[in-house]
Design an enzyme around this catalytic site. Structure first.
Site, PDB file in Angstrom:
ATOM      1  CB  ALA A  61      34.544  47.399  24.092  1.00  0.00           C
ATOM      2  N   GLY A 100      35.051  42.169  25.655  1.00  0.00           N
ATOM      3  CA  GLY A 100      35.448  41.990  23.964  1.00  0.00           C
ATOM      4  C   GLY A 100      36.922  41.259  23.925  1.00  0.00           C
ATOM      5  CD  GLU A 103      32.098  39.517  23.532  1.00  0.00           C
ATOM      6  OE1 GLU A 103      32.571  40.654  23.535  1.00  0.00           O
ATOM      7  OE2 GLU A 103      30.861  39.363  23.212  1.00  0.00           O
ATOM      8  CD  GLU A 123      31.162  42.014  27.812  1.00  0.00           C
ATOM      9  OE1 GLU A 123      31.178  41.317  28.847  1.00  0.00           O
ATOM     10  OE2 GLU A 123      31.780  41.811  26.869  1.00  0.00           O
TER      11      GLU A 123
HETATM   12  C1  LIG Z   1      30.320  45.009  20.864  1.00  0.00           C
HETATM   13  C2  LIG Z   1      31.470  44.598  21.630  1.00  0.00           C
HETATM   14  C3  LIG Z   1      31.437  45.031  23.216  1.00  0.00           C
HETATM   15  C4  LIG Z   1      32.331  44.691  24.159  1.00  0.00           C
HETATM   16  C5  LIG Z   1      31.935  45.149  25.523  1.00  0.00           C
HETATM   17  C6  LIG Z   1      32.967  45.343  26.496  1.00  0.00           C
HETATM   18  O1  LIG Z   1      34.228  44.822  26.178  1.00  0.00           O
HETATM   19  S1  LIG Z   1      32.751  46.229  27.649  1.00  0.00           S
HETATM   20  C7  LIG Z   1      34.293  46.407  28.469  1.00  0.00           C
HETATM   21  C8  LIG Z   1      34.397  45.025  29.590  1.00  0.00           C
HETATM   22  N1  LIG Z   1      35.977  45.149  30.106  1.00  0.00           N
HETATM   23  C9  LIG Z   1      35.468  45.425  31.255  1.00  0.00           C
HETATM   24  O2  LIG Z   1      34.673  45.789  32.006  1.00  0.00           O
HETATM   25  C10 LIG Z   1      36.932  45.598  32.078  1.00  0.00           C
HETATM   26  C11 LIG Z   1      37.269  46.794  32.676  1.00  0.00           C
HETATM   27  N2  LIG Z   1      38.469  46.954  33.463  1.00  0.00           N
HETATM   28  C12 LIG Z   1      38.943  46.158  34.525  1.00  0.00           C
HETATM   29  O3  LIG Z   1      38.249  45.547  35.219  1.00  0.00           O
HETATM   30  C13 LIG Z   1      39.955  46.767  35.186  1.00  0.00           C
HETATM   31  O4  LIG Z   1      40.666  47.885  34.846  1.00  0.00           O
HETATM   32  C14 LIG Z   1      41.420  45.526  34.834  1.00  0.00           C
HETATM   33  C15 LIG Z   1      41.489  45.275  33.349  1.00  0.00           C
HETATM   34  C16 LIG Z   1      41.036  44.276  35.695  1.00  0.00           C
HETATM   35  C17 LIG Z   1      42.664  46.291  35.269  1.00  0.00           C
HETATM   36  O5  LIG Z   1      42.642  46.612  36.561  1.00  0.00           O
HETATM   37  P1  LIG Z   1      43.671  47.471  37.216  1.00  0.00           P
HETATM   38  O6  LIG Z   1      43.248  47.693  38.614  1.00  0.00           O
HETATM   39  O7  LIG Z   1      45.252  46.939  36.958  1.00  0.00           O
HETATM   40  O8  LIG Z   1      43.784  48.808  36.586  1.00  0.00           O
HETATM   41  P2  LIG Z   1      42.634  50.112  36.534  1.00  0.00           P
HETATM   42  O9  LIG Z   1      41.250  49.174  36.556  1.00  0.00           O
HETATM   43  O10 LIG Z   1      43.024  51.138  37.310  1.00  0.00           O
HETATM   44  O11 LIG Z   1      42.601  50.496  35.033  1.00  0.00           O
HETATM   45  C18 LIG Z   1      43.976  50.893  34.439  1.00  0.00           C
HETATM   46  C19 LIG Z   1      43.439  52.134  33.422  1.00  0.00           C
HETATM   47  O12 LIG Z   1      42.577  51.450  32.360  1.00  0.00           O
HETATM   48  C20 LIG Z   1      41.219  52.120  32.139  1.00  0.00           C
HETATM   49  N3  LIG Z   1      40.595  50.982  31.503  1.00  0.00           N
HETATM   50  C21 LIG Z   1      40.500  49.704  32.046  1.00  0.00           C
HETATM   51  N4  LIG Z   1      39.610  48.986  31.185  1.00  0.00           N
HETATM   52  C22 LIG Z   1      38.913  49.813  30.418  1.00  0.00           C
HETATM   53  C23 LIG Z   1      37.910  49.845  29.384  1.00  0.00           C
HETATM   54  N5  LIG Z   1      37.489  48.697  29.009  1.00  0.00           N
HETATM   55  N6  LIG Z   1      37.943  50.657  28.508  1.00  0.00           N
HETATM   56  C24 LIG Z   1      38.538  51.889  28.810  1.00  0.00           C
HETATM   57  N7  LIG Z   1      39.150  52.132  29.850  1.00  0.00           N
HETATM   58  C25 LIG Z   1      39.818  51.273  30.611  1.00  0.00           C
HETATM   59  C26 LIG Z   1      41.061  52.342  33.631  1.00  0.00           C
HETATM   60  O13 LIG Z   1      39.982  53.637  33.633  1.00  0.00           O
HETATM   61  C27 LIG Z   1      42.234  52.897  34.068  1.00  0.00           C
HETATM   62  O14 LIG Z   1      42.366  54.259  33.373  1.00  0.00           O
HETATM   63  P3  LIG Z   1      42.956  55.503  34.313  1.00  0.00           P
HETATM   64  O15 LIG Z   1      42.855  56.873  33.334  1.00  0.00           O
HETATM   65  O16 LIG Z   1      44.149  55.308  34.803  1.00  0.00           O
HETATM   66  O17 LIG Z   1      42.099  55.548  35.646  1.00  0.00           O
END
Ligand SMILES: CC/C=C/CC(=O)SCCNC(=O)CCNC(=O)[C@H](O)C(C)(C)COP(=O)(O)OP(=O)(O)OC[C@H]1O[C@@H](n2cnc3c(N)ncnc32)[C@H](O)[C@@H]1OP(=O)(O)O
Length: 719
Positions: A61, A100, A103, A123
Site C-alpha cells: 500500500a 499489500g 497479499e 505491516e
Molecule cells: C489494507 C491493505 C494494507 C496494506 C498494508 C501495506 O501494504 S503497508 C506497506 C507495506 N510495505 C512496506 O512496508 C514496504 C516499504 N518499502 C520498503 O521496504 C522499501 O522501500 C523497498 C520496497 C524494499 C525498496 O527499498 P529501496 O532501498 O530500494 O528504496 P527506498 O526504501 O528508498 O524507497 C524508494 C522510495 O519509495 C518510497 N516507498 C517505498 N515503499 C513505499 C510505500 N509502501 N508507500 C509509500 N512510499 C514508499 C520511499 O519512501 C522512497 O521514497 P523517497 O521519496 O525516494 O524517499
C-alpha cells in the site's frame, strides 16, 4: 498506473506502473481493477499475468495515503476479484513483493518469483497488520507457525526461503515475466478451485492453544508495549479457528483499531524519517544533491579494540577491502581471531561465504599509505588522537579521507593536525559496530561536502542509517544523553532507587533503563570525561561533598561508585551486582541502597516518594529540551535526524517515533509547562530551562514535526 497488454496470443499481461516501487496508490488500485475486468471479459484472454514495471513487483500500500480520507477502490474487494477469476492468474514476482504487494500475489492462483526477490509482510513494522487478507491467507498456505513468525516480525525472506515454505510455486533465474507467461500458457484451462487459498482449510495444529500462548508471551516480551504484534497474533488465531469470511471480519476489526493508533503514526513517521536523513544538508547550504561522494575501494581501520574490530567486520561484510592496523602485536593477533570468528558466524547465519579475504592486517601504520579512507578508532584520548592524525596526514596518499570514530572529542582539533582539514570527518559508530544500525557522520567547521557525502555513502554501503550532524560536544546522541543521565542521578539524591528509575524507563519501552545501561557500557567512561572536565573530584577523607560545581547542580554519585572500583558489568559491580566480573544478570545491591541513605544523610537530604511519571518527565523532557537546543543551534538539520539517532542508536522505543515525535504527541505545550515547573524548583539545573525553539514552537501553535524547520530557520537567522 496499471497497463493491460496482450502477449503470446492468449495471455493478458497487467503491468503495475507506479515508480519507483509500484505501490498500490488509489490510481494503481483503480488501474488493476479495470485491467483485470477487461482481461477477464476478453474471450481472447485465457490467462493473466500480473507483474511490476522496472523489476519491482509491488511494495504494498502507499503509506503516504494512510489517513482518515483514503480515496479510490479498497484493496480487499480488488483482491477478492482476482481470486475468484475463472482464468488462471499468475504473479510474476521480482524485486520486492511486500505487504499489500505480497497479499496481491497471494490472491493470484500461481506465484513465480525471481531468485533475487525479497518477500514479506512488514505491516507490523508500520504499526499495522496485513489487512488485505494476509493474516488469513498466509496460514492457509504455509501453516500457522511460519506465518506467525513472518507476520509478527515483518521479516523479508528470500525467494529460496519462500519456495521452501511453499509461498511461491517456482523460482527462476531468468526473465521472470517470460517464465510467468510460459507458465500461464501451460495452465490455461486447468481447474482453479484447489489454487484458491481462501478455500483451503488452515493446516491442523494439535497444540493450538499452547502455540498461541507461547507466541503471545514472546511477542509481548520482545516488542514490549507495541500493540501491532499482539493484533497480528490475534488475527492469525482467527485464521486458525474461524471460517475464512469470519476471519476476514476479525482481521478488518483489528486493522481498524491499529490504523488510527498513535503507534502506527509513529512507526510510519519513522519509515519516512529513515529515508529523509539520507537527504542531508550542512549549515553552509551544501547538501546530498549538490555533493558527490568519492568511491572507496580500500579503507583502513586504525586501532583494533572493540570498536575497531566491529568496524573492520562491517567494512569487510560490505565488500570493502580493509587494511586493519594495530600497533600492539598481541592485540593485533587477538583482533585477527575475533574478526575471523565474527565473520564466520555472520556467514553461517546469512548463508553467504565469509569476507575474510578482504582484510589484511598490519602492526605498521605505514600500511595505510595507499587507502582511500582511514577510520581511526584508537583510545578516546585527545592528545593520542591528535598525534595519530598528524601521522596519517603525513603518510596517506593525497586525497585520502581521514575519519575519526570519536564519540565526544572536538573534530576541529583533530582536523587542525592535518594538512587538509577539509578531508576530516567523524564516523561515530555504535557498539557493536557491525550490528548497530546507526552511524553519526560528523562534519567539522572545515569538512568538505565531498568528505561528508563519501562518509554517508560508505555508511549506506555498510547497511547503516547514516545521519549527518554538526560538531558539538557529544554530537547529537551523547549530548542529549547528558541531561537524561544527570536527571537520573538527581532523582537518586531525592529519594529514588536505580530500580525505580529503570522500571519507569523500561516500561516506557527502552530495552534498558539508564542505570542498567550505564553498567553495561561502563561507568568509568563518563568518569574519565568528568575528570578531564574538572567536575569529578575525589570525595576524600574529609567527607565534604559539593553539589554545586561550575555554578550548576552536580551529583557526584557516579564518581563515588567509580572510586569504589564499581565500573559496571565488567567489574561485576555497578549500580547493580552481577555475581562476577562480566556477569550479565543485574540484581539489586543493598550496598547501593546503603550508599544512597548515607549520602543523603551526610548532605541533609530527605528522601521523598518519587513516582514513575516524574521520572519520565524529568529524564525524557530534559533530553527532548537538549534535542531542541541542538536543532536551534543548527547541529542537527531536522527533528527526523534526532529521532532516527535515538531510535537506531539509543534504544528509544520504535513505536514512540523518537524524542521529537514523542514531544509532539505529548503536546509541546505540556512539555514546556513541565520543564518550566521543574526549572522553577531547580534553577541551578540549566538543562531544565526550556529552550527558545520550544517556546517559539508553542507560541506558533505547536505545528507538526515536519513543519518545525520553518521556525528553526527563523530563530537561526535571528541568532
Ligand atoms: C489494507 C491493505 C494494507 C496494506 C498494508 C501495506 O501494504 S503497508 C506497506 C507495506 N510495505 C512496506 O512496508 C514496504 C516499504 N518499502 C520498503 O521496504 C522499501 O522501500 C523497498 C520496497 C524494499 C525498496 O527499498 P529501496 O532501498 O530500494 O528504496 P527506498 O526504501 O528508498 O524507497 C524508494 C522510495 O519509495 C518510497 N516507498 C517505498 N515503499 C513505499 C510505500 N509502501 N508507500 C509509500 N512510499 C514508499 C520511499 O519512501 C522512497 O521514497 P523517497 O521519496 O525516494 O524517499
Amino acid at each position: 498506473m496499471a497497463q493491460l497488454s496482450y502477449v503470446s496470443g492468449s495471455v493478458g499481461l497487467i503491468t503495475l506502473q507506479n515508480p519507483p516501487v509500484n505501490v498500490l496508490s488509489a490510481a494503481t488500485r483503480q488501474g488493476i481493477m479495470e485491467s483485470m475486468k477487461k482481461a477477464l471479459n476478453d474471450p481472447k484472454v485465457k490467462s493473466v499475468v500480473i507483474c511490476g514495471q522496472n523489476g519491482v513487483f509491488c511494495a504494498g500500500a502507499d503509506i503516504k495515503e494512510f489517513g482518515p480520507n483514503i480515496s479510490g477502490p479498497s484493496i480487499v474487494p480488488l483482491i477478492y476479484d482476482i481470486e475468484v477469476a475463472n482464468k488462471p492468474v499468475v504473479a510474476a514476482i521480482e524485486g520486492s513483493a511486500l505487504g499489500g504487494g505480497l497479499e496481491l500475489a497471494l490472491t493470484c492462483h500461481y506465484r513465480i518469483a525471481h531468485s533475487k526477490t525479497r518477500l514479506g509482510l512488514p505491516e507490523v513494522t508500520l504499526g499495522l497488520l496485513p489487512g488485505a487478507g494476509g493474516t488469513q491467507l498466509l496460514p492457509r498456505l504455509i501453516g500457522i507457525p511460519a506465518s506467525l513468525e513472518l507476520i509478527t516480525t515483518g521479516r523479508h525472506i528470500t525467494a529460496a526461503e519462500a519456495l521452501q515454505l511453499g509461498l511461491v510455486d517456482h523460482v527462476t533465474q531468468s526473465d521472470t515475466v517470460d517464465s510467468a507467461v510460459k507458465f500461464a500458457l501451460s495452465v490455461e484451462g486447468e481447474p482453479l478451485d484447489s489454487r484458491r487459498i481462501s478455500k483451503r482449510p488452515c493446516p491442523h495444529l494439535p497444540d493450538l492453544d499452547a502455540v498461541f500462548e507461547a507466541v503471545m508471551q514472546k511477542v509481548r516480551q520482545k516488542f514490549y508495549g507495541a500493540i501491532a504484534p499482539i493484533a497480528c497474533v490475534q488475527a492469525v488465531r482467527a485464521a486458525a479457528t474461524l471460517p475464512f469470511s469470519e476471519g476476514m471480519k476479525r482481521e478488518q476489526q483489528l486493522m481498524s483499531t491499529l490504523f488510527t493508533s498513535g503507534q502506527a503514526r509513529a512507526l510510519q513517521y519513522s519509515f519516512f524519517a529513515q529515508r529523509a536523513v539520507g537527504r542531508w544538508s550542512m549549515p553552509s547550504g551544501a547538501s546530498w544533491n549538490t555533493s558527490k561522494a568519492r568511491p572507496v575501494h580500500r579503507a583502513a581501520v586504525l586501532g583494533l579494540g572493540t570498536m575497531g574490530r566491529g568496524i573492520t567486520v562491517a567494512l569487510a561484510q560490505a565488500g570493502v577491502s580493509v587494511v586493519a592496523v594495530e600497533i600492539q602485536e598481541k592485540q593485533l593477533n587477538e583482533a585477527r581471531e575475533h574478526v575471523y570468528a565474527t565473520l564466520e558466524r555472520g556467514a553461517q547465519q546469512s548463508g553467504v561465504s565469509p569476507s575474510c579475504a578482504n582484510i589484511t592486517y598490519s602492526h605498521d601504520i605505514q600500511a595505510v599509505a595507499d587507502v582511500d579512507l582511514v577510520i581511526e578508532a584508537v583510545l578516546e584520548d585527545l592528545s593520542l588522537k591528535e598525534k595519530v592524525f598528524q601521522q596519517l596526514s603525513a603518510i596517506c596518499k593525497p586525497g585520502t579521507l581521514l575519519c575519526s570514530n570519536t564519540s565526544s572529542l572536538d573534530l576541529n582539533c583533530l582536523a587542525s593536525q592535518t594538512k587538509n582539514p577539509e578531508l576530516v570527518v567523524g564516523m561515530h559508530f555504535f557498539a557493536p559496530a557491525h550490528v548497530m544500525k546507526l552511524l553519526e557522520v560528523v562534519y567539522g567547521s572545515k569538512s568538505s561536502p565531498e568528505a561528508v557525502a563519501t562518509a554517508m555513502q560508505l555508511g549506506k554501503k555498510m547497511g547503516k542509517i547514516s545521519v549527518a550532524v554538526g560538531n558539538c560536544r557529544g554530537f547529537v546522541g551523547n549530548r542529549m544523553l547528558k541531561p537524561y543521565i544527570e536527571q537520573s542521578y538527581f532523582l537518586l539524591e531525592e529519594g529514588a532507587t536505580p530500580e525505580l528509575v529503570d522500571k519507569a524507563l523500561e516500561e516506557f519501552g527502552f530495552p534498558m533503563g539508564v542505570f542498567r545501561m550505564s553498567d553495561l557500557s561502563g561507568l568509568d567512561v563518563g568518569w574519565r570525561v568528568r575528570k578531564e572536565d574538572g567536575l569529578a573530584e575525589p570525595v576524600g577523607t574529609s567527607g565534604q561533598i559539593t553539589r554545586l560545581r561550575g555554578g550548576r547542580r552536580y551529583s557526584p554519585l557516579g564518581d563515588i561508585l567509580c572510586e569504589h572500583g564499581r565500573f559496571g558489568q565488567k567489574t561485576g559491580l555497578g549500580w547493580y551486582q552481577y555475581g562476577r566480573p562480566g556477569g550479565r544478570v543485574a540484581k539489586s545491591d543493598p550496598w547501593v541502597f546503603n550508599l544512597l541513605e548515607e549520602y543523603r544523610a551526610r548532605l541533609g537530604l530527605t528522601a521523598r516518594p518519587i513516582d514513575q511519571q516524574e521520572v519520565l518527565e524529568r529524564c525524557l523532557y530534559s533530553l527532548i529540551n537538549e534535542g531542541l537546543c541542538i536543532l536551534e543551534e543548527g547541529f542537527a538539520s531536522s527533528p527526523e535526524d534526532i529521532d532516527v539517532i535515538y531510535v537506531f542508536g539509543y534504544g528509544w522505543p520504535k513505536h514512540r517515533g523518537g524524542p521529537m515525535f514523542y514531544a509532539s504527541m505529548v503536546g509541546l505545550a505540556t512539555v514546556l509547562e513541565r520543564l518550566d515547573h521543574y526549572y522553577r524548583s531547580n534553577p541551578d539545573v540549566p538543562s531544565l530551562k526550556p529552550c527558545k525553539l520550544l517556546r517559539q514552537l508553542v507560541a506558533s501553535g505547536s505545528p507538526p514535526v515536519h513543519k518545525w524547520k520553518e521556525i528553526t530557520k527563523k530563530i537561526q537567522n535571528r541568532l
